[in-house]
Design a protein around this motif. Structure first.
Motif, PDB file in Angstrom:
ATOM      1  N   GLU A 156       0.820  -1.245  -0.142  1.00 26.94           N
ATOM      2  CA  GLU A 156      -0.133  -0.125  -0.085  1.00 26.94           C
ATOM      3  C   GLU A 156       0.760   1.300  -0.134  1.00 26.94           C
ATOM      4  OE1 GLU A 156      -3.477   2.028   2.824  1.00 26.94           O
ATOM      5  OE2 GLU A 156      -3.233  -0.237   2.901  1.00 26.94           O
ATOM      6  N   LEU A 157       2.064   1.182   0.310  1.00 29.52           N
ATOM      7  CA  LEU A 157       3.059   2.391   0.448  1.00 29.52           C
ATOM      8  C   LEU A 157       3.877   2.464  -0.825  1.00 29.52           C
ATOM      9  CD1 LEU A 157       3.894   4.498   2.419  1.00 29.52           C
ATOM     10  CD2 LEU A 157       5.387   3.015   3.314  1.00 29.52           C
ATOM     11  N   ILE A 158       3.695   1.389  -1.539  1.00 29.72           N
ATOM     12  CA  ILE A 158       4.844   1.320  -3.043  1.00 29.72           C
ATOM     13  C   ILE A 158       4.200   1.902  -4.103  1.00 29.72           C
ATOM     14  CG2 ILE A 158       6.051  -0.113  -4.341  1.00 29.72           C
ATOM     15  CD1 ILE A 158       7.187   0.035  -1.661  1.00 29.72           C
ATOM     16  N   GLU A 159       4.589   2.732  -4.748  1.00 26.69           N
ATOM     17  CA  GLU A 159       4.280   3.510  -6.085  1.00 26.69           C
ATOM     18  C   GLU A 159       4.608   2.381  -7.244  1.00 26.69           C
ATOM     19  OE1 GLU A 159       2.571   5.903  -8.564  1.00 26.69           O
ATOM     20  OE2 GLU A 159       3.060   6.509  -6.415  1.00 26.69           O
ATOM     21  N   ARG A 210       4.115   2.643   7.849  1.00 24.83           N
ATOM     22  CA  ARG A 210       3.203   3.565   6.949  1.00 24.83           C
ATOM     23  C   ARG A 210       2.526   4.558   7.677  1.00 24.83           C
ATOM     24  NH1 ARG A 210      -2.059   1.858   6.174  1.00 24.83           N
ATOM     25  NH2 ARG A 210      -0.972  -0.297   6.151  1.00 24.83           N
ATOM     26  N   TYR A 266       3.580   9.189   5.593  1.00 21.28           N
ATOM     27  CA  TYR A 266       4.094   9.961   4.316  1.00 21.28           C
ATOM     28  C   TYR A 266       2.788  10.650   3.652  1.00 21.28           C
ATOM     29  CZ  TYR A 266       8.204   7.078   4.853  1.00 21.28           C
ATOM     30  OH  TYR A 266       9.373   6.352   5.567  1.00 21.28           O
ATOM     31  N   ARG A 319       2.759  10.588   0.209  1.00 13.89           N
ATOM     32  CA  ARG A 319       2.628   9.840  -0.965  1.00 13.89           C
ATOM     33  C   ARG A 319       3.280   8.471  -1.048  1.00 13.89           C
ATOM     34  NH1 ARG A 319       7.625  11.267   0.873  1.00 13.89           N
ATOM     35  NH2 ARG A 319       9.407  10.454   0.191  1.00 13.89           N
ATOM     36  N   ARG A 320       3.217   7.972  -1.983  1.00 14.27           N
ATOM     37  CA  ARG A 320       3.776   6.408  -2.038  1.00 14.27           C
ATOM     38  C   ARG A 320       5.347   6.522  -2.284  1.00 14.27           C
ATOM     39  NH1 ARG A 320       0.098   2.094  -3.388  1.00 14.27           N
ATOM     40  NH2 ARG A 320      -2.076   2.706  -2.979  1.00 14.27           N
TER      41      ARG A 320
END
Length: 267
Positions: A75-78, A100, A109, A111-112
């Protein structure tokens, strides 16, 4: 260091040197709420006893060395994560390899994160920490044919919103974890519990913490490799709001020194 006894300590969450590329949208003070403040200092007697103590310098919220390198919160990765993926379930509460959220659920954060940026954190922090710990453990095994590893932590007095034991849960003075007897011989676990309880502390075993990656990865009791996690209640030695040491710090530090002496003598 050439250890005097086959005992190794590590403190993976006491670091607070914030890397310039962190990019958090919360303050450093807020990020330090989850830090195991001063835990490396509490075990200062280790040096006097010739026992190595490895301590992380980077914050656990930047990268948590008590996770597998593949424990990625997607969920945190672009985009797509192209490397090893070994989820532990900690992403559910925002606490996998790269945190996260804070304890109260606020996002760290805005953003991702790019996969390459996360990979750089692994190479700069996770890989060297685990490599250093493995080297200390192997040195002890080469010398003594066995090793006892204590993974050192501290915990909030009362569980927060993102805690697995449920928000508001009041915690004991110490929690000893051996993943339900799978990472350490019962004798050593019981000696640690008995010693701390004899000092007047309330001690539980595997409740609510059993231990995570660092004791899982490097333990094999049948091969003489024993790992134990010890959690200390922060109220014993610090003010959780100001992060300042309290009058209890010196007494707790002394008692932990006595614990180490008992454990070293037993080896």
């Amino acid at each position: 260091m050439n250890p005097a006894a086959p005992l190794v300590l590590d403190s993976p969450h006491s670091g607070h040197d914030f890397p310039s590329d962190f990019g958090a949208i919360v303050t450093e003070t807020q990020l330090r709420e989850s830090e195991d403040c001063y835990v490396d200092e509490l075990y200062a007697a280790a040096r006097e006893l010739g026992v190595p103590l490895l301590a992380a310098t980077f914050p656990r919220t930047y990268l948590d060395p008590n996770r597998n390198a593949g424990d990625i919160d997607l969920e945190l990765i672009e985009g797509t994560w192209p490397w090893e993926y070994r989820p532990s379930g900690k992403a559910r509460i925002g606490k996998s390899l790269i945190w996260r959220t804070l304890e109260d659920g606020r996002p760290i954060y805005g953003r991702r994160l790019a996969p390459e940026a996360v990979r750089r954190r692994i190479e700069r922090c996770h890989t060297p920490y685990h490599g250093s710990l493995q080297e200390l453990l192997e040195t002890a095994v080469r010398k003594s044919g066995r090793v006892y590893h204590i993974n050192c932590h501290s915990m909030r007095c009362v569980a927060g919103k993102q805690s697995e034991d449920g928000a508001g849960s009041v915690r004991p003075d110490f929690v000893i974890g051996d993943r339900d007897g799978t990472t350490c011989e019962p004798r050593f676990t019981e000696l640690a519990r008995e010693t701390l309880a004899g000092m007047g502390y309330r001690v539980t075993v595997n409740d609510p913490y059993k231990g995570v990656e660092l004791i899982r990865a490097y333990s094999d009791p049948k091969a003489g490799r024993h790992s134990l996690q010890i959690e200390i209640n922060k109220r014993l030695y610090m003010d959780e709001k100001t992060l300042a040491k309290t009058a209890g710090f010196a007494g707790l530090q002394k008692n932990l020194g006595e614990l180490l002496k008992v454990l070293v003598k037993s080896l």
